[in-house]
Design a protein around this motif. Sequence first.
Motif, PDB file in Angstrom:
ATOM      1  N   CYS A  13      32.000  52.004  40.166  1.00 45.38           N
ATOM      2  CA  CYS A  13      30.863  52.903  40.362  1.00 45.38           C
ATOM      3  C   CYS A  13      30.580  53.217  41.828  1.00 45.38           C
ATOM      4  O   CYS A  13      29.798  54.105  42.122  1.00 45.38           O
ATOM      5  CB  CYS A  13      29.612  52.321  39.701  1.00 45.38           C
ATOM      6  SG  CYS A  13      28.912  50.895  40.571  1.00 45.38           S
ATOM      7  N   GLY A  14      31.172  52.468  42.749  1.00 38.86           N
ATOM      8  CA  GLY A  14      30.974  52.732  44.171  1.00 38.86           C
ATOM      9  C   GLY A  14      29.757  52.078  44.785  1.00 38.86           C
ATOM     10  O   GLY A  14      29.512  52.217  45.978  1.00 38.86           O
ATOM     11  N   ASP A  15      28.969  51.355  43.996  1.00 42.79           N
ATOM     12  CA  ASP A  15      27.771  50.711  44.520  1.00 42.79           C
ATOM     13  C   ASP A  15      28.152  49.528  45.415  1.00 42.79           C
ATOM     14  O   ASP A  15      29.240  48.969  45.303  1.00 42.79           O
ATOM     15  CB  ASP A  15      26.886  50.229  43.364  1.00 42.79           C
ATOM     16  CG  ASP A  15      25.458  50.000  43.818  1.00 42.79           C
ATOM     17  OD1 ASP A  15      24.688  50.984  43.835  1.00 42.79           O
ATOM     18  OD2 ASP A  15      25.127  48.849  44.161  1.00 42.79           O
ATOM     19  N   GLU A  16      27.248  49.147  46.301  1.00 38.33           N
ATOM     20  CA  GLU A  16      27.509  48.065  47.249  1.00 38.33           C
ATOM     21  C   GLU A  16      26.843  46.745  46.874  1.00 38.33           C
ATOM     22  O   GLU A  16      26.920  45.784  47.627  1.00 38.33           O
ATOM     23  CB  GLU A  16      27.052  48.498  48.638  1.00 38.33           C
ATOM     24  CG  GLU A  16      27.816  49.706  49.151  1.00 38.33           C
ATOM     25  CD  GLU A  16      27.314  50.197  50.492  1.00 38.33           C
ATOM     26  OE1 GLU A  16      26.331  49.628  51.007  1.00 38.33           O
ATOM     27  OE2 GLU A  16      27.892  51.163  51.006  1.00 38.33           O
ATOM     28  N   ASP A  17      26.177  46.669  45.721  1.00 38.04           N
ATOM     29  CA  ASP A  17      25.473  45.450  45.306  1.00 38.04           C
ATOM     30  C   ASP A  17      26.437  44.520  44.568  1.00 38.04           C
ATOM     31  O   ASP A  17      26.408  44.400  43.348  1.00 38.04           O
ATOM     32  CB  ASP A  17      24.278  45.820  44.425  1.00 38.04           C
ATOM     33  CG  ASP A  17      23.355  44.636  44.183  1.00 38.04           C
ATOM     34  OD1 ASP A  17      23.590  43.561  44.771  1.00 38.04           O
ATOM     35  OD2 ASP A  17      22.408  44.785  43.403  1.00 38.04           O
ATOM     36  N   LEU A  18      27.300  43.848  45.335  1.00 40.88           N
ATOM     37  CA  LEU A  18      28.319  42.953  44.766  1.00 40.88           C
ATOM     38  C   LEU A  18      27.970  41.499  45.046  1.00 40.88           C
ATOM     39  O   LEU A  18      27.409  41.174  46.086  1.00 40.88           O
ATOM     40  CB  LEU A  18      29.683  43.270  45.368  1.00 40.88           C
ATOM     41  CG  LEU A  18      30.201  44.684  45.166  1.00 40.88           C
ATOM     42  CD1 LEU A  18      31.529  44.857  45.886  1.00 40.88           C
ATOM     43  CD2 LEU A  18      30.341  45.002  43.703  1.00 40.88           C
ATOM     44  N   ARG A  19      28.332  40.651  44.090  1.00 44.40           N
ATOM     45  CA  ARG A  19      28.110  39.209  44.228  1.00 44.40           C
ATOM     46  C   ARG A  19      29.343  38.477  43.736  1.00 44.40           C
ATOM     47  O   ARG A  19      30.016  38.953  42.811  1.00 44.40           O
ATOM     48  CB  ARG A  19      26.903  38.789  43.398  1.00 44.40           C
ATOM     49  CG  ARG A  19      25.644  39.468  43.866  1.00 44.40           C
ATOM     50  CD  ARG A  19      24.455  39.061  43.030  1.00 44.40           C
ATOM     51  NE  ARG A  19      23.292  39.783  43.536  1.00 44.40           N
ATOM     52  CZ  ARG A  19      22.581  40.623  42.831  1.00 44.40           C
ATOM     53  NH1 ARG A  19      22.882  40.862  41.573  1.00 44.40           N
ATOM     54  NH2 ARG A  19      21.555  41.236  43.359  1.00 44.40           N
ATOM     55  N   PRO A  20      29.659  37.318  44.317  1.00 45.13           N
ATOM     56  CA  PRO A  20      30.789  36.538  43.799  1.00 45.13           C
ATOM     57  C   PRO A  20      30.550  36.154  42.341  1.00 45.13           C
ATOM     58  O   PRO A  20      29.423  35.861  41.940  1.00 45.13           O
ATOM     59  CB  PRO A  20      30.809  35.298  44.685  1.00 45.13           C
ATOM     60  CG  PRO A  20      30.072  35.699  45.922  1.00 45.13           C
ATOM     61  CD  PRO A  20      29.057  36.702  45.489  1.00 45.13           C
ATOM     62  N   ASN A  21      31.599  36.181  41.534  1.00 48.00           N
ATOM     63  CA  ASN A  21      31.518  35.826  40.121  1.00 48.00           C
ATOM     64  C   ASN A  21      31.930  34.372  39.958  1.00 48.00           C
ATOM     65  O   ASN A  21      32.719  33.845  40.732  1.00 48.00           O
ATOM     66  CB  ASN A  21      32.436  36.738  39.304  1.00 48.00           C
ATOM     67  CG  ASN A  21      32.312  36.524  37.817  1.00 48.00           C
ATOM     68  OD1 ASN A  21      32.950  35.644  37.278  1.00 48.00           O
ATOM     69  ND2 ASN A  21      31.511  37.328  37.162  1.00 48.00           N
ATOM     70  N   GLU A  22      31.411  33.723  38.932  1.00 50.83           N
ATOM     71  CA  GLU A  22      31.672  32.299  38.705  1.00 50.83           C
ATOM     72  C   GLU A  22      33.091  32.012  38.217  1.00 50.83           C
ATOM     73  O   GLU A  22      33.495  30.856  38.148  1.00 50.83           O
ATOM     74  CB  GLU A  22      30.667  31.741  37.698  1.00 50.83           C
ATOM     75  CG  GLU A  22      30.749  32.393  36.334  1.00 50.83           C
ATOM     76  CD  GLU A  22      29.628  31.973  35.407  1.00 50.83           C
ATOM     77  OE1 GLU A  22      29.869  31.985  34.195  1.00 50.83           O
ATOM     78  OE2 GLU A  22      28.541  31.624  35.894  1.00 50.83           O
ATOM     79  N   ARG A  23      33.864  33.036  37.874  1.00 49.61           N
ATOM     80  CA  ARG A  23      35.224  32.808  37.363  1.00 49.61           C
ATOM     81  C   ARG A  23      36.180  32.287  38.418  1.00 49.61           C
ATOM     82  O   ARG A  23      37.271  31.862  38.102  1.00 49.61           O
ATOM     83  CB  ARG A  23      35.789  34.077  36.757  1.00 49.61           C
ATOM     84  CG  ARG A  23      35.136  34.406  35.462  1.00 49.61           C
ATOM     85  CD  ARG A  23      35.948  35.382  34.719  1.00 49.61           C
ATOM     86  NE  ARG A  23      35.376  35.534  33.385  1.00 49.61           N
ATOM     87  CZ  ARG A  23      36.035  36.026  32.382  1.00 49.61           C
ATOM     88  NH1 ARG A  23      37.265  36.421  32.533  1.00 49.61           N
ATOM     89  NH2 ARG A  23      35.453  36.128  31.211  1.00 49.61           N
TER      90      ARG A  23
END
Length: 59
Positions: A13-23
């Motif tokens: 989607c191009g958004d910048e609200d990223l966080r590390p995932n627990e996987r």
Amino acid sequence: MSERAAPFFCPYCGDEDLRPNERGHGAWECAACSRAFQLKFLGLLAPATSDNTSGGDDI
């Protein structure tokens, strides 16, 4: 602190609200589109050759 680069935007989607995932390593989640994705380094590409492979005549 990790020595790896983090993505700047979601590839979906191009958004910048990223966080590390627990996987685990390289896994990220986007809060805007609720998608999770994983980045993976595949390797280095072979250097390009400077040969003229166009098949045309040089003028």
